[in-house]
Design a protein around this motif. Structure first.
Motif, PDB file in Angstrom:
ATOM      1  N   HIS A  36       0.847  -1.196   0.000  1.00 53.86           N
ATOM      2  CA  HIS A  36       0.000   0.000   0.000  1.00 53.86           C
ATOM      3  C   HIS A  36       0.879   1.241   0.000  1.00 53.86           C
ATOM      4  O   HIS A  36       1.872   1.316   0.721  1.00 53.86           O
ATOM      5  N   ASP A 131      -7.751  -3.342   2.967  1.00 59.20           N
ATOM      6  CA  ASP A 131      -6.331  -2.947   2.935  1.00 59.20           C
ATOM      7  C   ASP A 131      -5.641  -3.236   4.259  1.00 59.20           C
ATOM      8  O   ASP A 131      -4.743  -2.490   4.683  1.00 59.20           O
ATOM      9  N   GLY A 132      -6.052  -4.318   4.915  1.00 59.73           N
ATOM     10  CA  GLY A 132      -5.498  -4.635   6.217  1.00 59.73           C
ATOM     11  C   GLY A 132      -4.213  -5.422   6.192  1.00 59.73           C
ATOM     12  O   GLY A 132      -3.699  -5.801   7.251  1.00 59.73           O
ATOM     13  N   MET A 136      -1.050  -0.006   8.403  1.00 59.15           N
ATOM     14  CA  MET A 136      -1.617   1.308   8.126  1.00 59.15           C
ATOM     15  C   MET A 136      -1.682   2.162   9.394  1.00 59.15           C
ATOM     16  O   MET A 136      -1.516   1.658  10.508  1.00 59.15           O
ATOM     17  N   GLU A 138      -4.292   3.341  10.706  1.00 56.04           N
ATOM     18  CA  GLU A 138      -5.397   2.850  11.527  1.00 56.04           C
ATOM     19  C   GLU A 138      -4.942   1.712  12.433  1.00 56.04           C
ATOM     20  O   GLU A 138      -5.404   1.598  13.583  1.00 56.04           O
ATOM     21  N   HIS A 139      -4.041   0.856  11.957  1.00 57.50           N
ATOM     22  CA  HIS A 139      -3.523  -0.240  12.783  1.00 57.50           C
ATOM     23  C   HIS A 139      -2.775   0.317  13.997  1.00 57.50           C
ATOM     24  O   HIS A 139      -2.913  -0.195  15.113  1.00 57.50           O
ATOM     25  N   HIS A 323      -9.272   1.148   4.075  1.00 56.30           N
ATOM     26  CA  HIS A 323      -8.537   1.061   5.336  1.00 56.30           C
ATOM     27  C   HIS A 323      -9.086   2.010   6.400  1.00 56.30           C
ATOM     28  O   HIS A 323      -8.818   1.838   7.585  1.00 56.30           O
ATOM     29  N   LEU A 326     -10.930   0.324   9.202  1.00 55.64           N
ATOM     30  CA  LEU A 326     -10.200  -0.448  10.206  1.00 55.64           C
ATOM     31  C   LEU A 326     -10.325   0.156  11.605  1.00 55.64           C
ATOM     32  O   LEU A 326     -10.150  -0.555  12.598  1.00 55.64           O
TER      33      LEU A 326
END
Length: 516
Positions: A36, A131-132, A136, A138-139, A323, A326
Protein backbone atom coordinates in the motif's frame (compact mmCIF):
# COMPACT_ATOMS: atom_id res chain seq x y z
CA UNK A 1 1.26 -23.46 42.62
CA UNK A 2 0.38 -19.94 43.86
CA UNK A 3 -2.67 -18.08 42.58
CA UNK A 4 -0.55 -15.23 41.20
CA UNK A 5 1.72 -17.60 39.27
CA UNK A 6 -1.30 -19.45 37.84
CA UNK A 7 -2.82 -16.15 36.76
CA UNK A 8 0.47 -15.10 35.15
CA UNK A 9 0.66 -18.46 33.36
CA UNK A 10 -2.89 -18.09 32.00
CA UNK A 11 -2.08 -14.58 30.77
CA UNK A 12 1.05 -15.81 29.01
CA UNK A 13 -0.82 -18.68 27.34
CA UNK A 14 -3.66 -16.39 26.21
CA UNK A 15 -1.28 -13.78 24.79
CA UNK A 16 0.79 -16.47 23.04
CA UNK A 17 -2.32 -17.85 21.35
CA UNK A 18 -3.33 -14.35 20.26
CA UNK A 19 0.10 -13.73 18.72
CA UNK A 20 -0.15 -17.01 16.81
CA UNK A 21 -3.57 -16.02 15.44
CA UNK A 22 -2.25 -12.62 14.31
CA UNK A 23 0.87 -14.17 12.75
CA UNK A 24 -1.25 -16.70 10.85
CA UNK A 25 -3.25 -13.91 9.20
CA UNK A 26 -0.27 -11.67 8.42
CA UNK A 27 2.52 -14.12 7.62
CA UNK A 28 1.99 -14.51 3.82
CA UNK A 29 2.72 -10.83 3.10
CA UNK A 30 5.40 -10.19 5.73
CA UNK A 31 8.20 -9.82 3.14
CA UNK A 32 6.22 -8.08 0.38
CA UNK A 33 6.98 -4.38 -0.10
CA UNK A 34 4.76 -1.80 -1.72
CA UNK A 35 1.47 -3.42 -0.69
CA UNK A 36 0.00 0.00 0.00
CA UNK A 37 1.25 3.44 -0.99
CA UNK A 38 0.45 5.00 2.40
CA UNK A 39 2.51 2.45 4.30
CA UNK A 40 5.57 3.22 2.18
CA UNK A 41 5.15 6.94 2.81
CA UNK A 42 4.86 6.41 6.59
CA UNK A 43 7.99 4.23 6.58
CA UNK A 44 9.94 6.98 4.84
CA UNK A 45 8.70 9.51 7.38
CA UNK A 46 9.71 7.16 10.20
CA UNK A 47 13.16 6.78 8.65
CA UNK A 48 13.40 10.56 8.36
CA UNK A 49 12.51 10.85 12.06
CA UNK A 50 15.14 8.22 12.90
CA UNK A 51 17.73 10.42 11.20
CA UNK A 52 16.95 13.15 13.75
CA UNK A 53 14.55 15.30 11.73
CA UNK A 54 11.18 16.73 12.73
CA UNK A 55 8.24 15.79 10.49
CA UNK A 56 6.94 18.38 8.00
CA UNK A 57 10.11 20.48 7.78
CA UNK A 58 12.19 18.71 5.09
CA UNK A 59 9.63 15.99 4.34
CA UNK A 60 5.86 16.44 4.57
CA UNK A 61 2.95 14.04 4.87
CA UNK A 62 -0.63 14.78 5.91
CA UNK A 63 -0.68 12.77 9.14
CA UNK A 64 -0.06 13.71 12.81
CA UNK A 65 3.52 13.30 14.13
CA UNK A 66 2.95 10.48 16.67
CA UNK A 67 2.14 8.08 13.81
CA UNK A 68 5.67 8.32 12.41
CA UNK A 69 7.17 7.48 15.79
CA UNK A 70 5.83 3.92 15.49
CA UNK A 71 7.63 3.36 12.19
CA UNK A 72 10.77 4.99 13.58
CA UNK A 73 10.76 2.59 16.54
CA UNK A 74 10.27 -0.43 14.23
CA UNK A 75 13.20 0.59 12.03
CA UNK A 76 15.39 1.35 15.05
CA UNK A 77 14.67 -2.00 16.75
CA UNK A 78 14.54 -4.39 13.79
CA UNK A 79 16.52 -2.71 11.01
CA UNK A 80 15.63 -0.71 7.93
CA UNK A 81 13.60 -3.37 6.14
CA UNK A 82 9.96 -3.95 5.30
CA UNK A 83 9.97 -6.99 7.61
CA UNK A 84 10.80 -4.70 10.55
CA UNK A 85 7.57 -2.76 10.07
CA UNK A 86 5.50 -5.91 9.53
CA UNK A 87 6.89 -7.40 12.77
CA UNK A 88 5.97 -4.15 14.52
CA UNK A 89 2.49 -4.49 13.05
CA UNK A 90 2.14 -8.00 14.46
CA UNK A 91 3.20 -6.78 17.91
CA UNK A 92 0.86 -3.80 18.00
CA UNK A 93 -2.11 -5.83 16.71
CA UNK A 94 -1.41 -8.61 19.21
CA UNK A 95 -1.40 -6.13 22.10
CA UNK A 96 -4.63 -4.55 20.81
CA UNK A 97 -6.29 -7.95 20.43
CA UNK A 98 -5.23 -8.92 23.95
CA UNK A 99 -6.78 -5.76 25.39
CA UNK A 100 -10.06 -6.47 23.59
CA UNK A 101 -9.83 -10.08 24.84
CA UNK A 102 -9.43 -8.79 28.39
CA UNK A 103 -12.39 -6.44 27.90
CA UNK A 104 -14.62 -9.32 26.81
CA UNK A 105 -13.38 -11.46 29.70
CA UNK A 106 -14.00 -8.66 32.19
CA UNK A 107 -17.54 -8.01 30.97
CA UNK A 108 -18.89 -11.54 30.46
CA UNK A 109 -16.20 -13.87 31.80
CA UNK A 110 -15.45 -17.22 30.23
CA UNK A 111 -12.21 -19.07 29.56
CA UNK A 112 -12.51 -19.71 25.83
CA UNK A 113 -15.43 -17.60 24.51
CA UNK A 114 -13.46 -14.32 24.74
CA UNK A 115 -11.29 -15.72 21.91
CA UNK A 116 -14.33 -15.11 19.67
CA UNK A 117 -13.60 -11.41 20.03
CA UNK A 118 -9.93 -12.01 19.21
CA UNK A 119 -10.96 -13.93 16.09
CA UNK A 120 -13.34 -11.16 15.00
CA UNK A 121 -10.74 -8.49 15.71
CA UNK A 122 -8.08 -10.32 13.69
CA UNK A 123 -10.11 -11.04 10.56
CA UNK A 124 -11.41 -7.45 10.62
CA UNK A 125 -8.08 -5.67 11.22
CA UNK A 126 -6.11 -7.92 8.82
CA UNK A 127 -8.82 -8.07 6.15
CA UNK A 128 -7.28 -7.72 2.65
CA UNK A 129 -10.59 -6.26 1.42
CA UNK A 130 -10.05 -3.33 3.81
CA UNK A 131 -6.33 -2.95 2.93
CA UNK A 132 -5.50 -4.63 6.22
CA UNK A 133 -2.44 -6.50 4.90
CA UNK A 134 -0.06 -3.54 5.14
CA UNK A 135 0.65 -1.72 8.43
CA UNK A 136 -1.62 1.31 8.13
CA UNK A 137 -2.11 4.34 10.35
CA UNK A 138 -5.40 2.85 11.53
CA UNK A 139 -3.52 -0.24 12.78
CA UNK A 140 -1.19 1.92 14.86
CA UNK A 141 -4.14 3.81 16.35
CA UNK A 142 -5.83 0.55 17.38
CA UNK A 143 -3.53 0.10 20.39
CA UNK A 144 -4.43 3.34 22.25
CA UNK A 145 -8.05 2.94 21.11
CA UNK A 146 -8.27 -0.63 22.41
CA UNK A 147 -6.62 0.32 25.69
CA UNK A 148 -8.98 3.28 26.18
CA UNK A 149 -12.01 1.11 25.39
CA UNK A 150 -10.82 -1.49 27.90
CA UNK A 151 -10.59 1.15 30.62
CA UNK A 152 -13.86 2.87 29.71
CA UNK A 153 -15.88 -0.36 29.76
CA UNK A 154 -14.77 -1.50 33.17
CA UNK A 155 -17.87 -1.72 35.33
CA UNK A 156 -16.30 0.22 38.18
CA UNK A 157 -15.22 3.09 35.96
CA UNK A 158 -17.28 5.70 37.77
CA UNK A 159 -17.27 4.09 41.19
CA UNK A 160 -16.02 6.02 44.18
CA UNK A 161 -12.38 5.50 44.95
CA UNK A 162 -11.27 4.91 41.37
CA UNK A 163 -7.57 5.84 40.97
CA UNK A 164 -6.93 9.27 39.47
CA UNK A 165 -4.26 7.71 37.25
CA UNK A 166 -6.98 5.57 35.67
CA UNK A 167 -8.84 8.57 34.22
CA UNK A 168 -5.64 10.40 33.35
CA UNK A 169 -4.54 7.40 31.32
CA UNK A 170 -7.85 7.32 29.42
CA UNK A 171 -7.42 10.97 28.45
CA UNK A 172 -3.80 10.36 27.44
CA UNK A 173 -4.72 7.37 25.24
CA UNK A 174 -7.54 9.21 23.47
CA UNK A 175 -5.17 12.10 22.80
CA UNK A 176 -2.47 9.79 21.42
CA UNK A 177 -5.01 8.11 19.11
CA UNK A 178 -5.97 11.52 17.68
CA UNK A 179 -2.28 12.31 17.12
CA UNK A 180 -2.00 9.14 15.03
CA UNK A 181 -5.15 9.66 12.95
CA UNK A 182 -6.30 13.28 13.10
CA UNK A 183 -9.98 12.45 12.41
CA UNK A 184 -10.01 10.44 15.65
CA UNK A 185 -10.05 13.81 17.40
CA UNK A 186 -13.83 13.73 16.78
CA UNK A 187 -14.05 10.36 18.53
CA UNK A 188 -11.77 11.46 21.36
CA UNK A 189 -13.73 14.69 21.94
CA UNK A 190 -17.08 12.88 22.06
CA UNK A 191 -15.77 10.25 24.50
CA UNK A 192 -14.17 12.94 26.67
CA UNK A 193 -17.49 14.78 26.78
CA UNK A 194 -19.24 11.54 27.86
CA UNK A 195 -16.74 10.88 30.63
CA UNK A 196 -16.81 14.45 31.91
CA UNK A 197 -20.62 14.42 31.98
CA UNK A 198 -20.59 11.13 33.91
CA UNK A 199 -18.14 12.60 36.41
CA UNK A 200 -20.31 15.70 36.74
CA UNK A 201 -23.48 13.64 37.33
CA UNK A 202 -21.67 11.63 40.01
CA UNK A 203 -20.47 14.89 41.62
CA UNK A 204 -17.00 13.40 41.53
CA UNK A 205 -13.89 14.88 43.07
CA UNK A 206 -12.47 17.77 41.04
CA UNK A 207 -9.18 15.88 40.92
CA UNK A 208 -10.80 13.32 38.61
CA UNK A 209 -11.87 16.07 36.21
CA UNK A 210 -8.36 17.49 36.20
CA UNK A 211 -6.74 14.08 35.74
CA UNK A 212 -8.84 13.34 32.65
CA UNK A 213 -8.22 16.77 31.12
CA UNK A 214 -4.51 16.88 31.96
CA UNK A 215 -3.99 13.37 30.58
CA UNK A 216 -5.64 14.43 27.34
CA UNK A 217 -3.62 17.65 27.07
CA UNK A 218 -0.14 16.23 27.76
CA UNK A 219 0.57 14.83 24.24
CA UNK A 220 -0.73 18.01 22.57
CA UNK A 221 1.23 20.33 24.85
CA UNK A 222 4.40 18.27 24.38
CA UNK A 223 4.02 18.40 20.59
CA UNK A 224 3.37 22.14 20.67
CA UNK A 225 6.43 22.75 22.85
CA UNK A 226 8.73 20.75 20.55
CA UNK A 227 7.64 22.65 17.44
CA UNK A 228 7.49 25.98 19.25
CA UNK A 229 11.05 25.66 20.61
CA UNK A 230 12.34 24.66 17.16
CA UNK A 231 10.53 27.62 15.58
CA UNK A 232 8.25 25.48 13.43
CA UNK A 233 4.87 26.07 15.05
CA UNK A 234 3.38 27.43 11.80
CA UNK A 235 3.93 24.23 9.81
CA UNK A 236 2.45 22.21 12.67
CA UNK A 237 -0.65 24.42 12.66
CA UNK A 238 -0.98 24.08 8.90
CA UNK A 239 -0.58 20.29 9.00
CA UNK A 240 -2.83 19.51 11.96
CA UNK A 241 -5.51 22.18 11.52
CA UNK A 242 -5.66 23.87 8.11
CA UNK A 243 -4.83 20.97 5.79
CA UNK A 244 -7.26 18.41 7.34
CA UNK A 245 -10.17 20.86 6.98
CA UNK A 246 -9.03 21.75 3.47
CA UNK A 247 -8.76 18.05 2.58
CA UNK A 248 -12.21 17.24 3.97
CA UNK A 249 -13.75 19.83 1.64
CA UNK A 250 -12.14 18.21 -1.41
CA UNK A 251 -13.98 14.94 -0.90
CA UNK A 252 -17.55 13.73 -1.31
CA UNK A 253 -20.40 12.86 1.05
CA UNK A 254 -19.25 9.59 2.57
CA UNK A 255 -22.42 8.43 4.34
CA UNK A 256 -23.58 6.43 1.33
CA UNK A 257 -20.01 5.27 0.72
CA UNK A 258 -19.73 3.86 4.26
CA UNK A 259 -22.92 1.85 3.75
CA UNK A 260 -21.56 0.56 0.43
CA UNK A 261 -18.26 -0.35 2.11
CA UNK A 262 -20.01 -2.28 4.88
CA UNK A 263 -22.20 -4.10 2.33
CA UNK A 264 -19.10 -5.02 0.33
CA UNK A 265 -17.37 -6.24 3.50
CA UNK A 266 -20.43 -8.30 4.45
CA UNK A 267 -20.59 -9.99 1.05
CA UNK A 268 -16.84 -10.56 0.75
CA UNK A 269 -15.77 -11.88 4.15
CA UNK A 270 -17.11 -10.32 7.34
CA UNK A 271 -20.84 -10.98 7.19
CA UNK A 272 -20.59 -12.85 10.53
CA UNK A 273 -19.15 -9.83 12.34
CA UNK A 274 -21.69 -7.39 10.97
CA UNK A 275 -24.56 -9.80 11.64
CA UNK A 276 -23.54 -9.99 15.28
CA UNK A 277 -23.06 -6.22 15.46
CA UNK A 278 -26.57 -5.59 14.15
CA UNK A 279 -28.27 -8.11 16.44
CA UNK A 280 -26.34 -7.00 19.54
CA UNK A 281 -28.87 -4.39 20.77
CA UNK A 282 -31.67 -6.93 20.37
CA UNK A 283 -29.70 -9.56 22.27
CA UNK A 284 -28.86 -7.20 25.12
CA UNK A 285 -32.41 -5.87 25.39
CA UNK A 286 -33.83 -9.39 25.44
CA UNK A 287 -31.22 -10.65 27.90
CA UNK A 288 -31.18 -7.74 30.32
CA UNK A 289 -34.46 -5.85 29.81
CA UNK A 290 -35.76 -7.19 33.11
CA UNK A 291 -32.38 -7.54 34.75
CA UNK A 292 -31.82 -5.64 38.00
CA UNK A 293 -28.18 -5.18 37.04
CA UNK A 294 -27.76 -1.57 35.99
CA UNK A 295 -24.21 -2.36 34.81
CA UNK A 296 -25.61 -4.44 31.93
CA UNK A 297 -27.68 -1.51 30.68
CA UNK A 298 -24.68 0.79 31.03
CA UNK A 299 -22.69 -1.67 28.94
CA UNK A 300 -25.27 -1.43 26.14
CA UNK A 301 -25.23 2.35 26.23
CA UNK A 302 -21.44 2.71 26.25
CA UNK A 303 -20.83 0.21 23.46
CA UNK A 304 -23.57 1.67 21.28
CA UNK A 305 -22.25 5.17 21.98
CA UNK A 306 -18.70 4.19 20.97
CA UNK A 307 -19.89 2.58 17.73
CA UNK A 308 -22.09 5.53 16.76
CA UNK A 309 -19.35 8.04 17.53
CA UNK A 310 -16.79 6.10 15.48
CA UNK A 311 -19.22 5.94 12.54
CA UNK A 312 -19.72 9.70 12.88
CA UNK A 313 -15.94 10.12 12.87
CA UNK A 314 -15.73 8.32 9.52
CA UNK A 315 -18.37 10.70 8.15
CA UNK A 316 -15.99 13.62 8.77
CA UNK A 317 -13.41 12.35 6.29
CA UNK A 318 -12.88 14.02 2.95
CA UNK A 319 -12.54 10.66 1.21
CA UNK A 320 -13.30 7.08 2.14
CA UNK A 321 -10.89 4.25 1.40
CA UNK A 322 -11.19 0.69 2.64
CA UNK A 323 -8.54 1.06 5.34
CA UNK A 324 -10.47 3.90 7.01
CA UNK A 325 -12.96 1.26 8.16
CA UNK A 326 -10.20 -0.45 10.21
CA UNK A 327 -10.79 2.09 12.98
CA UNK A 328 -14.02 0.20 13.72
CA UNK A 329 -12.13 -3.05 14.45
CA UNK A 330 -11.95 -2.98 18.28
CA UNK A 331 -15.55 -1.81 18.77
CA UNK A 332 -17.10 -3.99 16.06
CA UNK A 333 -15.12 -7.05 17.20
CA UNK A 334 -16.05 -6.54 20.83
CA UNK A 335 -19.74 -6.08 20.06
CA UNK A 336 -19.73 -9.13 17.75
CA UNK A 337 -17.88 -11.22 20.35
CA UNK A 338 -20.21 -10.29 23.20
CA UNK A 339 -23.26 -10.86 21.01
CA UNK A 340 -22.04 -14.32 19.98
CA UNK A 341 -21.21 -15.15 23.59
CA UNK A 342 -24.72 -14.29 24.76
CA UNK A 343 -26.43 -16.07 21.85
CA UNK A 344 -24.52 -19.26 22.62
CA UNK A 345 -26.23 -19.25 26.01
CA UNK A 346 -29.71 -19.28 24.46
CA UNK A 347 -31.83 -21.86 22.67
CA UNK A 348 -30.43 -20.54 19.39
CA UNK A 349 -26.98 -21.96 20.13
CA UNK A 350 -27.19 -24.64 17.39
CA UNK A 351 -28.11 -22.05 14.79
CA UNK A 352 -25.36 -19.73 16.07
CA UNK A 353 -22.72 -22.49 15.87
CA UNK A 354 -23.76 -23.21 12.27
CA UNK A 355 -23.55 -19.49 11.49
CA UNK A 356 -20.07 -19.31 13.06
CA UNK A 357 -18.83 -22.26 10.97
CA UNK A 358 -20.15 -20.78 7.71
CA UNK A 359 -18.94 -17.27 8.62
CA UNK A 360 -15.49 -18.53 9.58
CA UNK A 361 -15.05 -20.32 6.25
CA UNK A 362 -16.03 -17.15 4.38
CA UNK A 363 -13.86 -14.92 6.58
CA UNK A 364 -10.77 -17.08 6.10
CA UNK A 365 -11.14 -17.28 2.30
CA UNK A 366 -9.11 -14.09 1.60
CA UNK A 367 -6.29 -15.37 3.85
CA UNK A 368 -6.33 -18.75 2.09
CA UNK A 369 -5.94 -16.96 -1.25
CA UNK A 370 -2.93 -15.07 0.12
CA UNK A 371 -1.24 -18.28 1.24
CA UNK A 372 -2.00 -19.92 -2.09
CA UNK A 373 -0.63 -16.97 -4.08
CA UNK A 374 2.52 -16.70 -1.95
CA UNK A 375 3.19 -20.43 -2.13
CA UNK A 376 2.74 -20.42 -5.92
CA UNK A 377 5.25 -17.57 -6.19
CA UNK A 378 7.75 -19.50 -4.07
CA UNK A 379 7.41 -22.66 -6.18
CA UNK A 380 7.90 -20.66 -9.37
CA UNK A 381 10.83 -18.49 -8.24
CA UNK A 382 12.33 -20.57 -5.42
CA UNK A 383 12.30 -17.49 -3.20
CA UNK A 384 9.80 -15.45 -1.24
CA UNK A 385 8.16 -12.48 -2.90
CA UNK A 386 9.80 -9.24 -1.76
CA UNK A 387 7.58 -6.95 -3.79
CA UNK A 388 8.20 -4.47 -6.56
CA UNK A 389 9.70 -1.72 -4.38
CA UNK A 390 12.57 -3.94 -3.27
CA UNK A 391 13.27 -5.07 -6.87
CA UNK A 392 13.42 -1.46 -8.08
CA UNK A 393 15.58 -0.39 -5.13
CA UNK A 394 18.02 -3.28 -5.62
CA UNK A 395 18.55 -2.25 -9.23
CA UNK A 396 19.14 1.42 -8.39
CA UNK A 397 21.40 0.63 -5.39
CA UNK A 398 24.09 -0.75 -7.67
CA UNK A 399 24.66 2.80 -8.95
CA UNK A 400 25.74 3.99 -5.47
CA UNK A 401 23.01 6.61 -5.07
CA UNK A 402 23.24 6.97 -1.28
CA UNK A 403 22.93 10.67 -0.48
CA UNK A 404 21.96 11.48 -4.10
CA UNK A 405 18.65 12.85 -5.37
CA UNK A 406 16.31 10.23 -6.83
CA UNK A 407 12.69 10.90 -7.77
CA UNK A 408 10.35 8.00 -6.99
CA UNK A 409 6.93 8.97 -8.31
CA UNK A 410 6.04 5.39 -7.40
CA UNK A 411 7.82 2.70 -5.33
CA UNK A 412 8.55 5.41 -2.75
CA UNK A 413 9.95 2.88 -0.29
CA UNK A 414 13.04 3.09 -2.50
CA UNK A 415 14.18 6.23 -0.65
CA UNK A 416 14.83 4.28 2.55
CA UNK A 417 16.06 1.13 0.81
CA UNK A 418 18.61 2.98 -1.36
CA UNK A 419 19.58 5.72 1.09
CA UNK A 420 18.77 8.32 -1.56
CA UNK A 421 17.25 11.77 -1.01
CA UNK A 422 13.85 12.94 -2.18
CA UNK A 423 14.05 16.00 -4.48
CA UNK A 424 10.71 17.14 -3.06
CA UNK A 425 9.41 17.48 0.49
CA UNK A 426 6.22 15.70 -0.58
CA UNK A 427 7.00 12.00 -0.28
CA UNK A 428 3.56 11.26 -1.74
CA UNK A 429 3.77 13.07 -5.11
CA UNK A 430 -0.01 12.88 -5.54
CA UNK A 431 -0.26 15.51 -2.78
CA UNK A 432 0.76 18.26 -5.17
CA UNK A 433 -2.26 17.48 -7.35
CA UNK A 434 -4.57 18.62 -4.53
CA UNK A 435 -4.60 22.34 -5.28
CA UNK A 436 -6.23 23.28 -1.94
CA UNK A 437 -3.56 21.42 0.02
CA UNK A 438 -0.56 22.69 -1.92
CA UNK A 439 -1.83 26.28 -1.76
CA UNK A 440 -2.45 25.96 1.99
CA UNK A 441 1.17 24.90 2.53
CA UNK A 442 3.11 26.81 -0.14
CA UNK A 443 0.93 29.88 -0.71
CA UNK A 444 -1.81 31.00 -3.07
CA UNK A 445 0.47 31.11 -6.12
CA UNK A 446 1.56 27.47 -5.72
CA UNK A 447 0.76 25.01 -8.52
CA UNK A 448 1.69 21.41 -9.13
CA UNK A 449 3.73 22.43 -12.17
CA UNK A 450 5.84 24.76 -10.01
CA UNK A 451 6.43 21.86 -7.61
CA UNK A 452 7.50 19.66 -10.50
CA UNK A 453 9.92 22.37 -11.61
CA UNK A 454 11.45 22.36 -8.11
CA UNK A 455 11.83 18.58 -8.27
CA UNK A 456 13.72 18.57 -11.56
CA UNK A 457 15.74 21.64 -10.56
CA UNK A 458 17.47 19.32 -8.07
CA UNK A 459 18.58 17.16 -11.03
CA UNK A 460 17.66 13.71 -9.65
CA UNK A 461 20.01 10.96 -10.81
CA UNK A 462 17.09 8.61 -11.44
CA UNK A 463 13.42 9.13 -12.19
CA UNK A 464 11.14 6.19 -11.40
CA UNK A 465 7.71 6.27 -13.03
CA UNK A 466 4.71 3.97 -13.43
CA UNK A 467 3.99 2.65 -16.89
CA UNK A 468 1.16 5.10 -17.56
CA UNK A 469 3.53 8.10 -17.71
CA UNK A 470 5.91 7.05 -20.50
CA UNK A 471 3.04 5.51 -22.48
CA UNK A 472 1.22 8.87 -22.54
CA UNK A 473 -2.21 7.33 -22.10
CA UNK A 474 -5.25 9.54 -22.48
CA UNK A 475 -6.71 10.93 -19.27
CA UNK A 476 -9.83 12.98 -18.68
CA UNK A 477 -8.16 14.94 -15.87
CA UNK A 478 -6.40 17.97 -17.42
CA UNK A 479 -3.91 18.02 -14.51
CA UNK A 480 -2.70 14.53 -15.44
CA UNK A 481 -2.35 15.51 -19.08
CA UNK A 482 -0.31 18.58 -18.14
CA UNK A 483 1.78 16.56 -15.67
CA UNK A 484 2.60 13.90 -18.27
CA UNK A 485 3.49 16.52 -20.84
CA UNK A 486 5.88 18.26 -18.42
CA UNK A 487 7.58 15.03 -17.31
CA UNK A 488 7.90 13.66 -20.85
CA UNK A 489 9.54 16.89 -21.98
CA UNK A 490 12.04 16.71 -19.08
CA UNK A 491 12.80 13.04 -19.76
CA UNK A 492 13.38 13.64 -23.48
CA UNK A 493 15.84 16.44 -22.78
CA UNK A 494 17.88 15.19 -19.82
CA UNK A 495 17.27 11.45 -19.30
CA UNK A 496 17.68 8.14 -21.06
CA UNK A 497 15.73 4.96 -20.51
CA UNK A 498 17.57 2.68 -18.07
CA UNK A 499 15.40 -0.34 -17.23
CA UNK A 500 11.85 -1.61 -17.01
CA UNK A 501 10.91 -3.75 -13.98
CA UNK A 502 7.40 -5.13 -14.36
CA UNK A 503 5.25 -2.01 -14.88
CA UNK A 504 7.88 0.44 -13.57
CA UNK A 505 10.06 2.53 -15.89
CA UNK A 506 13.45 3.74 -14.67
CA UNK A 507 15.18 6.70 -16.33
CA UNK A 508 18.76 7.81 -15.69
CA UNK A 509 20.13 11.32 -16.03
CA UNK A 510 22.38 11.63 -19.10
CA UNK A 511 25.25 13.43 -17.39
CA UNK A 512 25.72 10.51 -14.97
CA UNK A 513 25.64 7.75 -17.56
CA UNK A 514 29.33 7.02 -17.02
CA UNK A 515 28.57 5.75 -13.50
CA UNK A 516 28.46 1.96 -13.38
Amino acid sequence: MSHSFKKYQQTLISFSLIILIIIFCRLPQITVSGIHWDESVYINMGNHLLDGNLPYIELWEMKPPVLFMFYMICLALFGKTIIAVRVGGIIILSLSAYLIFRTHKHLLGGKYLPFLTVFYFTIFSCNPILDGVAVMAEHVALLPLSFAIYLILQRNLMEKGMPIFHLGLIGFLLSIASLIRYELAYFATAVMFLLLSLLFNKRSDKKLFLALIIGFCIPYITTLLIYSISGNIRILYITLIKVPFSYSRTGFPVGKKIIEMICKDIKSSNFLIWTMVFVFPLVIMHKYSKSPYVAKKILLFRLTFLLVVMMFTLLQLGQLYGHYMLSLAPIAALIAGLSTHLLLQTRLRVFVVLLIVIGTCLSLTPFYKQYKSHYSYYLKNNTFDTGLDVKVANHIKQYKVKGEYVFFSTSTLGYMLTGSISPTKYIDPSTILFSDIIKTIEGDDATFIKELEKIFANKPVFVVLPGSIPSSQDHSDPRIIELEKFIMNELNQNYIFNKKIENIYIFKRKITENVS
